[in-house]
Design a protein around this motif. Sequence first.
Motif, PDB file in Angstrom:
ATOM      1  N   SER A 197      14.087   8.961   9.327  1.00  0.00           N
ATOM      2  CA  SER A 197      13.912   9.897  10.445  1.00  0.00           C
ATOM      3  C   SER A 197      13.198  11.164   9.990  1.00  0.00           C
ATOM      4  CB  SER A 197      15.273  10.267  11.052  1.00  0.00           C
ATOM      5  OG  SER A 197      15.889   9.150  11.614  1.00  0.00           O
ATOM      6  N   GLY A 198      13.644  11.696   8.841  1.00  0.00           N
ATOM      7  CA  GLY A 198      13.047  12.924   8.315  1.00  0.00           C
ATOM      8  C   GLY A 198      11.568  12.752   8.018  1.00  0.00           C
ATOM      9  N   TRP A 199      11.193  11.611   7.427  1.00  0.00           N
ATOM     10  CA  TRP A 199       9.803  11.339   7.088  1.00  0.00           C
ATOM     11  C   TRP A 199       8.948  11.263   8.352  1.00  0.00           C
ATOM     12  CZ3 TRP A 199       5.820  11.502   4.143  1.00  0.00           C
ATOM     13  CH2 TRP A 199       4.736  10.660   4.358  1.00  0.00           C
ATOM     14  N   ARG A 200       9.434  10.556   9.376  1.00  0.00           N
ATOM     15  CA  ARG A 200       8.659  10.389  10.608  1.00  0.00           C
ATOM     16  C   ARG A 200       8.434  11.720  11.325  1.00  0.00           C
ATOM     17  NH1 ARG A 200      11.611   4.988  13.078  1.00  0.00           N
ATOM     18  NH2 ARG A 200      10.484   3.447  11.816  1.00  0.00           N
ATOM     19  N   VAL A 201       9.490  12.508  11.444  1.00  0.00           N
ATOM     20  CA  VAL A 201       9.379  13.801  12.130  1.00  0.00           C
ATOM     21  C   VAL A 201       8.453  14.736  11.364  1.00  0.00           C
ATOM     22  CG1 VAL A 201      10.649  15.870  12.823  1.00  0.00           C
ATOM     23  CG2 VAL A 201      11.617  13.624  13.289  1.00  0.00           C
ATOM     24  N   THR A 202       8.602  14.768  10.034  1.00  0.00           N
ATOM     25  CA  THR A 202       7.752  15.637   9.202  1.00  0.00           C
ATOM     26  C   THR A 202       6.285  15.239   9.342  1.00  0.00           C
ATOM     27  OG1 THR A 202       9.560  15.901   7.612  1.00  0.00           O
ATOM     28  CG2 THR A 202       7.351  16.493   6.856  1.00  0.00           C
ATOM     29  N   LYS A 203       6.025  13.927   9.279  1.00  0.00           N
ATOM     30  CA  LYS A 203       4.646  13.421   9.382  1.00  0.00           C
ATOM     31  C   LYS A 203       4.024  13.796  10.734  1.00  0.00           C
ATOM     32  CE  LYS A 203       3.881   9.057  10.148  1.00  0.00           C
ATOM     33  NZ  LYS A 203       3.793   7.577  10.056  1.00  0.00           N
ATOM     34  N   ASP A 204       4.786  13.626  11.826  1.00  0.00           N
ATOM     35  CA  ASP A 204       4.273  13.954  13.165  1.00  0.00           C
ATOM     36  C   ASP A 204       4.008  15.454  13.310  1.00  0.00           C
ATOM     37  OD1 ASP A 204       4.395  11.323  13.828  1.00  0.00           O
ATOM     38  OD2 ASP A 204       6.203  11.466  15.077  1.00  0.00           O
ATOM     39  N   ALA A 205       4.921  16.270  12.768  1.00  0.00           N
ATOM     40  CA  ALA A 205       4.758  17.724  12.867  1.00  0.00           C
ATOM     41  C   ALA A 205       3.543  18.195  12.071  1.00  0.00           C
ATOM     42  CB  ALA A 205       6.028  18.437  12.378  1.00  0.00           C
ATOM     43  N   VAL A 206       3.370  17.658  10.854  1.00  0.00           N
ATOM     44  CA  VAL A 206       2.212  18.030  10.027  1.00  0.00           C
ATOM     45  C   VAL A 206       0.911  17.608  10.716  1.00  0.00           C
ATOM     46  CG1 VAL A 206       1.002  17.514   7.853  1.00  0.00           C
ATOM     47  CG2 VAL A 206       3.444  18.035   7.825  1.00  0.00           C
ATOM     48  N   HIS A 207       0.924  16.437  11.372  1.00  0.00           N
ATOM     49  CA  HIS A 207      -0.265  15.951  12.098  1.00  0.00           C
ATOM     50  C   HIS A 207      -0.689  16.952  13.176  1.00  0.00           C
ATOM     51  CE1 HIS A 207      -3.079  12.967  13.639  1.00  0.00           C
ATOM     52  NE2 HIS A 207      -2.631  13.199  14.857  1.00  0.00           N
ATOM     53  N   VAL A 208       0.288  17.503  13.904  1.00  0.00           N
ATOM     54  CA  VAL A 208      -0.014  18.499  14.945  1.00  0.00           C
ATOM     55  C   VAL A 208      -0.528  19.782  14.313  1.00  0.00           C
ATOM     56  CG1 VAL A 208       0.954  19.929  16.795  1.00  0.00           C
ATOM     57  CG2 VAL A 208       1.647  17.539  16.597  1.00  0.00           C
ATOM     58  N   LEU A 209       0.126  20.239  13.240  1.00  0.00           N
ATOM     59  CA  LEU A 209      -0.275  21.485  12.581  1.00  0.00           C
ATOM     60  C   LEU A 209      -1.661  21.376  11.938  1.00  0.00           C
ATOM     61  CD1 LEU A 209       3.113  22.498  10.902  1.00  0.00           C
ATOM     62  CD2 LEU A 209       2.035  23.569  12.893  1.00  0.00           C
ATOM     63  N   MET A 210      -2.054  20.149  11.571  1.00  0.00           N
ATOM     64  CA  MET A 210      -3.383  19.915  10.993  1.00  0.00           C
ATOM     65  C   MET A 210      -4.440  19.681  12.076  1.00  0.00           C
ATOM     66  SD  MET A 210      -3.336  20.144   7.683  1.00  0.00           S
ATOM     67  CE  MET A 210      -4.802  19.250   7.174  1.00  0.00           C
ATOM     68  N   GLU A 211      -4.078  19.969  13.335  1.00  0.00           N
ATOM     69  CA  GLU A 211      -4.996  19.795  14.469  1.00  0.00           C
ATOM     70  C   GLU A 211      -5.459  18.347  14.609  1.00  0.00           C
ATOM     71  OE1 GLU A 211      -5.837  22.484  16.445  1.00  0.00           O
ATOM     72  OE2 GLU A 211      -4.633  23.827  15.218  1.00  0.00           O
ATOM     73  N   GLY A 212      -4.574  17.414  14.262  1.00  0.00           N
ATOM     74  CA  GLY A 212      -4.912  15.992  14.384  1.00  0.00           C
ATOM     75  C   GLY A 212      -5.046  15.568  15.841  1.00  0.00           C
ATOM     76  N   THR A 213      -5.793  14.494  16.075  1.00  0.00           N
ATOM     77  CA  THR A 213      -5.950  13.964  17.438  1.00  0.00           C
ATOM     78  C   THR A 213      -4.594  13.432  17.924  1.00  0.00           C
ATOM     79  OG1 THR A 213      -8.207  13.290  16.916  1.00  0.00           O
ATOM     80  CG2 THR A 213      -7.199  12.306  18.879  1.00  0.00           C
ATOM     81  N   PRO A 214      -4.133  13.850  19.110  1.00  0.00           N
ATOM     82  CA  PRO A 214      -2.846  13.368  19.636  1.00  0.00           C
ATOM     83  C   PRO A 214      -2.809  11.843  19.705  1.00  0.00           C
ATOM     84  CG  PRO A 214      -3.689  15.183  20.974  1.00  0.00           C
ATOM     85  CD  PRO A 214      -4.778  14.820  20.014  1.00  0.00           C
ATOM     86  N   LYS A 215      -1.642  11.271  19.434  1.00  0.00           N
ATOM     87  CA  LYS A 215      -1.504   9.816  19.359  1.00  0.00           C
ATOM     88  C   LYS A 215      -1.798   9.117  20.682  1.00  0.00           C
ATOM     89  CE  LYS A 215       1.692   9.668  15.475  1.00  0.00           C
ATOM     90  NZ  LYS A 215       3.042   9.289  15.014  1.00  0.00           N
ATOM     91  N   ASN A 216      -1.557   9.814  21.783  1.00  0.00           N
ATOM     92  CA  ASN A 216      -1.770   9.186  23.101  1.00  0.00           C
ATOM     93  C   ASN A 216      -3.196   9.362  23.617  1.00  0.00           C
ATOM     94  OD1 ASN A 216      -1.376  11.961  23.436  1.00  0.00           O
ATOM     95  ND2 ASN A 216      -0.672  11.717  25.532  1.00  0.00           N
ATOM     96  N   ILE A 217      -4.070   9.917  22.772  1.00  0.00           N
ATOM     97  CA  ILE A 217      -5.459  10.142  23.169  1.00  0.00           C
ATOM     98  C   ILE A 217      -6.389   9.192  22.419  1.00  0.00           C
ATOM     99  CG2 ILE A 217      -7.360  11.819  23.232  1.00  0.00           C
ATOM    100  CD1 ILE A 217      -5.102  12.510  25.161  1.00  0.00           C
ATOM    101  N   GLU A 218      -7.243   8.483  23.160  1.00  0.00           N
ATOM    102  CA  GLU A 218      -8.241   7.588  22.575  1.00  0.00           C
ATOM    103  C   GLU A 218      -9.603   8.274  22.659  1.00  0.00           C
ATOM    104  OE1 GLU A 218      -9.951   5.020  20.570  1.00  0.00           O
ATOM    105  OE2 GLU A 218      -7.869   4.452  21.023  1.00  0.00           O
ATOM    106  N   LEU A 219     -10.122   8.705  21.500  1.00  0.00           N
ATOM    107  CA  LEU A 219     -11.362   9.497  21.479  1.00  0.00           C
ATOM    108  C   LEU A 219     -12.544   8.757  22.111  1.00  0.00           C
ATOM    109  CD1 LEU A 219     -11.679  11.522  18.142  1.00  0.00           C
ATOM    110  CD2 LEU A 219     -11.307  12.345  20.461  1.00  0.00           C
ATOM    111  N   ASP A 220     -12.693   7.475  21.830  1.00  0.00           N
ATOM    112  CA  ASP A 220     -13.802   6.707  22.401  1.00  0.00           C
ATOM    113  C   ASP A 220     -13.736   6.704  23.929  1.00  0.00           C
ATOM    114  OD1 ASP A 220     -14.950   6.079  19.972  1.00  0.00           O
ATOM    115  OD2 ASP A 220     -13.798   4.239  19.722  1.00  0.00           O
ATOM    116  N   ASP A 221     -12.529   6.634  24.448  1.00  0.00           N
ATOM    117  CA  ASP A 221     -12.331   6.656  25.902  1.00  0.00           C
ATOM    118  C   ASP A 221     -12.745   8.007  26.484  1.00  0.00           C
ATOM    119  OD1 ASP A 221     -11.485   5.693  28.431  1.00  0.00           O
ATOM    120  OD2 ASP A 221      -9.555   6.689  28.178  1.00  0.00           O
ATOM    121  N   ILE A 222     -12.400   9.083  25.766  1.00  0.00           N
ATOM    122  CA  ILE A 222     -12.769  10.443  26.200  1.00  0.00           C
ATOM    123  C   ILE A 222     -14.290  10.587  26.229  1.00  0.00           C
ATOM    124  CG2 ILE A 222     -12.624  12.908  25.636  1.00  0.00           C
ATOM    125  CD1 ILE A 222      -9.983  11.673  26.629  1.00  0.00           C
ATOM    126  N   ILE A 223     -14.952  10.104  25.159  1.00  0.00           N
ATOM    127  CA  ILE A 223     -16.417  10.192  25.071  1.00  0.00           C
ATOM    128  C   ILE A 223     -17.065   9.410  26.215  1.00  0.00           C
ATOM    129  CG2 ILE A 223     -18.439   9.539  23.680  1.00  0.00           C
ATOM    130  CD1 ILE A 223     -16.608  10.002  21.182  1.00  0.00           C
TER     131      ILE A 223
END
Length: 312
Positions: A197-223
């Motif tokens: 649990s700790g690993w998953r939450v930490t990984k998701d939080a770091v992804h947001v803080l690193m300005e990562g693309t949200p998991k529910n967003i498909e970039l090709d679809d946006i383009i």
Amino acid sequence: MGHGHDHNHAHGANKKALLISFFITTGYMVIEAVGGFLTNSLALLSDAGHMLSDSVSLGVGVLAFVLGEKVANYSKTYGYKRFEILAALFNGVTLTLISLYIFYEAYHRFIDPPEVASIGMLSIGIIGLVVNIVVAWILLKGDTEENLNLRAAFLHVVGDLLGSVGAVVAALLIMFFQWGWADPLASVIVAILVLISGWRVTKDAVHVLMEGTPKNIELDDIIRTIENIPEICGIHDLHVWSITSGQNAMSCHAVVSGELSIHDSQRLLRLIEHELEHKGIGHVTVQMENKDHPHEDSLMCQNEHTDHNHQH
């Protein structure tokens, strides 16, 4: 307006769920810690330690929601919404550290299993199980899918719930079979669940803080969505990120055909915003450019040119 109202309603419900859960968890954490010391059970103590992290995480979670409500200012142009992600990161790291400590304690108990008061351990374990089921149910009524802060708290409680199950099973094994090793074994199982649990939450939080693309967003679809608009020839310098849980933002440069009047530009912007709102992006910034004089010194373009030159 409807979207904003729904978000505020969900925000209020999430905060209330966390607040109620905080008081229940903190109260029972004290009972379980005292019970763990009196019965000499590592399974109960490890579960109490996990509940302490729950209590802290729920408290920090409530604080995150309160701070997130503060309006934006010149110093924090997005307001304090990111504090929610920092709270989730704190929770994830705490979970990981607690799991490592439980492993350490369990190792010593496997070598030299102490006497455990199994009846007291069983009673406290059963009460803990009921308490955790109630708290998990309260949190599940909130938005655990979209809200990372609430999901982190929910995962804490699920780990606790499984920890209570482990304590109950271990107590029964000690009572009926005198298997002293069942107590540290139950705590190790809890520690593994806590670590995951700790690993998953930490990984998701770091992804947001690193300005990562949200998991529910498909970039090709946006383009495709933007480029399917007739007046738009193409886009570049596309960035999609999360401000906080459930609030996604996007910025890009759109190359348009011919000169557009202010009225046409506004119409195009409204159309893009409307299309992307259905894709889960509520905050859109688009810079319009003429195809004869496109703006080519953007970060993404520089990266593309650099990669192209390296290939040659």
